[in-house]
Design a protein around this motif. Structure first.
Motif, short mmCIF file in Angstrom:
data_model
loop_
_atom_site.label_atom_id
_atom_site.label_comp_id
_atom_site.label_asym_id
_atom_site.label_seq_id
_atom_site.Cartn_x
_atom_site.Cartn_y
_atom_site.Cartn_z
N MET A 209 0.83 -1.21 0.00
CA MET A 209 0.00 0.00 0.00
C MET A 209 0.86 1.26 0.00
O MET A 209 0.44 2.32 -0.42
CB MET A 209 -0.91 0.00 1.23
N GLU A 210 2.09 1.14 0.46
CA GLU A 210 2.92 2.31 0.73
C GLU A 210 3.06 3.31 -0.43
O GLU A 210 2.84 4.50 -0.25
CB GLU A 210 4.31 1.84 1.19
N PRO A 211 3.43 2.90 -1.68
CA PRO A 211 3.66 3.91 -2.71
C PRO A 211 2.42 4.67 -3.11
O PRO A 211 2.52 5.76 -3.67
CB PRO A 211 4.19 3.08 -3.90
N TRP A 212 1.22 4.13 -2.87
CA TRP A 212 0.02 4.74 -3.42
C TRP A 212 -0.92 5.30 -2.38
O TRP A 212 -1.98 5.77 -2.70
CB TRP A 212 -0.71 3.71 -4.28
N ALA A 213 -0.59 5.20 -1.12
CA ALA A 213 -1.49 5.66 -0.06
C ALA A 213 -1.07 7.03 0.42
O ALA A 213 0.06 7.21 0.87
CB ALA A 213 -1.50 4.67 1.10
N ASP A 214 -1.96 8.01 0.32
CA ASP A 214 -1.70 9.32 0.88
C ASP A 214 -1.70 9.20 2.40
O ASP A 214 -2.58 8.59 2.99
CB ASP A 214 -2.79 10.29 0.44
N THR A 215 -0.71 9.78 3.05
CA THR A 215 -0.59 9.63 4.49
C THR A 215 -1.38 10.67 5.27
O THR A 215 -1.42 10.64 6.49
CB THR A 215 0.88 9.73 4.92
N THR A 216 -2.03 11.62 4.57
CA THR A 216 -2.86 12.59 5.25
C THR A 216 -4.06 11.90 5.87
O THR A 216 -4.73 11.11 5.22
CB THR A 216 -3.37 13.65 4.26
N PRO A 217 -4.37 12.17 7.14
CA PRO A 217 -5.54 11.51 7.75
C PRO A 217 -6.80 11.83 6.98
O PRO A 217 -6.97 12.92 6.45
CB PRO A 217 -5.58 12.11 9.17
N SER A 218 -7.71 10.85 6.92
CA SER A 218 -8.95 11.07 6.19
C SER A 218 -9.94 11.93 6.97
O SER A 218 -10.95 12.35 6.44
CB SER A 218 -9.61 9.74 5.84
N PRO B 70 -2.53 10.76 -5.17
CA PRO B 70 -3.73 11.23 -4.47
C PRO B 70 -3.65 12.69 -4.03
O PRO B 70 -2.58 13.18 -3.68
CB PRO B 70 -3.82 10.30 -3.25
N LEU B 71 -4.80 13.35 -4.05
CA LEU B 71 -4.93 14.69 -3.50
C LEU B 71 -4.81 14.65 -1.99
O LEU B 71 -4.89 13.57 -1.38
CB LEU B 71 -6.30 15.28 -3.87
N PRO B 72 -4.64 15.81 -1.33
CA PRO B 72 -4.67 15.83 0.13
C PRO B 72 -5.97 15.23 0.65
O PRO B 72 -7.03 15.38 0.06
CB PRO B 72 -4.59 17.33 0.46
N GLN B 73 -5.88 14.52 1.76
CA GLN B 73 -7.01 13.86 2.42
C GLN B 73 -7.68 12.81 1.53
O GLN B 73 -8.86 12.51 1.67
CB GLN B 73 -8.05 14.87 2.90
N THR B 74 -6.91 12.27 0.59
CA THR B 74 -7.41 11.23 -0.31
C THR B 74 -6.44 10.06 -0.29
O THR B 74 -5.22 10.27 -0.36
CB THR B 74 -7.54 11.77 -1.75
N GLY B 75 -6.96 8.87 -0.19
CA GLY B 75 -6.12 7.68 -0.23
C GLY B 75 -6.41 6.86 -1.46
O GLY B 75 -7.50 6.90 -2.02
N LEU C 1 -8.09 0.21 -9.16
CA LEU C 1 -7.85 1.36 -8.28
C LEU C 1 -9.01 1.50 -7.30
O LEU C 1 -10.17 1.59 -7.71
CB LEU C 1 -7.71 2.63 -9.11
N LEU C 2 -8.70 1.53 -6.02
CA LEU C 2 -9.67 1.77 -4.97
C LEU C 2 -9.32 3.07 -4.26
O LEU C 2 -8.14 3.32 -3.97
CB LEU C 2 -9.70 0.61 -3.96
N LEU C 3 -10.32 3.90 -3.98
CA LEU C 3 -10.10 5.21 -3.39
C LEU C 3 -10.70 5.28 -1.99
O LEU C 3 -11.71 4.64 -1.70
CB LEU C 3 -10.73 6.29 -4.27
N SER C 4 -10.08 6.09 -1.13
CA SER C 4 -10.59 6.27 0.22
C SER C 4 -10.38 7.72 0.63
O SER C 4 -9.90 8.54 -0.15
CB SER C 4 -9.86 5.33 1.20
N GLY C 5 -10.74 8.04 1.86
CA GLY C 5 -10.49 9.38 2.39
C GLY C 5 -11.71 10.26 2.41
O GLY C 5 -12.85 9.82 2.21
N ALA C 6 -11.47 11.57 2.64
CA ALA C 6 -12.55 12.53 2.85
C ALA C 6 -13.40 12.74 1.60
O ALA C 6 -14.53 13.21 1.70
CB ALA C 6 -11.97 13.87 3.31
N GLY C 7 -12.86 12.42 0.42
CA GLY C 7 -13.61 12.65 -0.80
C GLY C 7 -14.72 11.66 -1.06
O GLY C 7 -15.58 11.90 -1.93
#
Length: 450
Positions: free
Chosen positions: A1-10, A342-347, A367-373
């Motif tokens: 998951m490391e290269p593609w996961a934004d580390t900003t909290p959701s 990913p954008l900020p707050q996006t995983g 591609l699976l997306l997560s986060g505030a969006g």
């Protein structure tokens, strides 16, 4: 998951931003209300000869909210809007948000049958329209308001109270559906507000953003709310301004537009006819379909003296307009333009189809997306929501929700994602998502195929 996961909290609760562009976690309406208190005379909307500052915009929205409340509309309910791009459209939408209600944008050019379905499916209690032709067959008991009556002219500036608390879901955008019926995507305030955070493009007070999308298209979330949340200005482009590539280029130059978002199809058509179009803007975001790498290189070559930067943006409505972004360098030499990171707050995570594991660099995966969006889900489609919005117990114990995009991608060892194809038959036409199932159902209903 490391290269593609934004580390900003959701968690969308942070408010740090460039000075003067604070984005609060309290909702769109309150964020814009605070901008009006901070800089009341700053330009908020340009619509031809109409110029609205923040104080006037806020007052107009308050008038709309007051009238809707008098009509019995309350927080948590849905209000349909069938209006063309205009300053009134923005004021009406903001007025709806001020009372904690949900905006349901309608495409006034779509078939009456589709509009009727959306009105019924959304549960909208009221409809704001510009012309009688915009009114489809109405559900029983719906309140109908003509915008000229609701907001006849630009109002005088008055003291405006703070809006109601955000309801959590601000918009209901309808997309094409695999089952043959449009799907209502419930978009959250947090999803829209994360678009206004710096980290993927330049976001500063006073910047001018063009608004040229169909009001029912979720690009509106970027074109209207990003400038208004950050002290910028939304420049409304009417149909006459975009009739020809020459008119569009001249309008963008005349109004000193800094930031433009266009579909790939429109970008291709415009720059083929007018190579210097967009060269006066500081940043141009292009998305909706796969980009032509040769055309990107040619545009940079034809506009060597321009400081404009091109960005490839990607994201389904379910992740609120954009989820990934790639700044295209002038020296770009590849055959495929990445859709980025990913954008900020996006995983984002790349999962190998049929397997419970994350893909290795270069390996094709979904591609699976997560986060505030992420949207809440689909209106009245619980099974479809459960199928597309999932939890991955094998990855994080089911802590995060993920949206299965159906897009096949791969990433390099730097985490840059490239689009490869689809897991289903979904297609894009001029940036609009089309599910063949909906087309087939429509044809069958009209006995054109058997």
């Amino acid at each position: 998951m490391e290269p593609w996961a934004d580390t900003t909290p959701s968690d969308p609760s942070g408010s740090a931003n460039t000075a003067g562009t604070a984005v609060t976690p309290d909702g769109l309406a309150l964020g814009i209300h605070r901008q009006a208190l901070r800089a009341p005379q700053a330009e908020a909307i340009i619509d031809g000869d109409v110029r609205l500052d923040y104080a006037t915009l806020n007052a107009a929205a308050a008038l709309v909210a007051k009238e809707l409340s008098h009509q019995g509309v309350s927080a948590g309910q849905a209000v349909a809007v069938a209006l063309p791009r205009s300053w009134r459209l923005v004021c009406v939408m903001l007025g709806i948000l001020r009372i904690g209600a949900q905006v349901v944008p309608l495409d006034t050019q779509s078939p009456a049958e589709r509009r009727g379905f959306i009105l019924a499916d959304s549960g909208a209690v009221a409809l704001v329209h510009a012309t009688p032709e915009a009114v489809a067959e109405l559900p029983q008991g719906m309140t109908v308001l003509a915008v000229d009556t609701l907001l006849p002219e630009v109002p005088d500036v008055t003291a405006v109270q703070a809006p109601a608390a955000a309801s959590g879901t601000s918009f209901l955008f309808y997309t094409s559906g695999t089952t043959g019926r449009p799907k209502g995507v419930e978009v959250r305030d947090a999803g829209v507000m994360r678009l206004a955070r710096p980290g993927y493009i330049r976001v500063e007070p006073g910047m001018r953003y063009s608004c040229l999308a169909n009001p029912a298209f979720d690009a509106l979330s970027f074109e209207v709310w990003v400038p208004l949340l950050t002290g910028g200005c939304c420049v409304i482009l009417r149909d006459a301004d975009v009739q020809t590539p020459e008119r569009l280029a001249e309008t963008l130059r005349r109004e000193w537009v800094d930031t433009v978002f266009v579909t790939t199809a429109l970008f291709n058509a415009v720059v083929t006819a007018v190579p210097w179009c967009f060269a006066t803007a500081g940043q141009v975001l292009v998305g909706g379909e796969q980009l032509n790498a040769r055309l990107m290189r040619r545009w940079y070559r034809d506009n060597a003296g321009s400081g404009t930067r091109l960005f490839n943006v990607y994201g389904p409505t379910e992740s609120t307009t954009f989820a990934l972004c790639h700044p295209i360098p002038r020296e770009f030499a590849g055959d495929v333009v990445p859709i980025g990171r990913p954008l900020p707050q996006t995983g984002a995570v790349l999962v190998v189809p049929g397997q419970e594991r994350v893909a290795a660099p270069g390996e094709v995966a979904e591609l699976l997306l997560s986060g505030a969006g992420l949207a809440v889900g689909y209106r009245n489609l619980a099974e479809e929501s459960e199928r597309r919005f999932v939890r991955l117990t094998w990855l994080d114990g089911g802590r995060e929700r993920y949206y299965r995009t159906g897009d096949l991608v791969r990433a390099d060892d730097q985490g840059r994602v490239e689009y490869v194809g689809r897991t289903d038959r979904q297609v894009k036409v001029r940036g609009f998502r089309i599910e063949p199932g909906e087309v087939e159902r429509g044809l069958l209903r009209r006995h054109l195929i058997w």
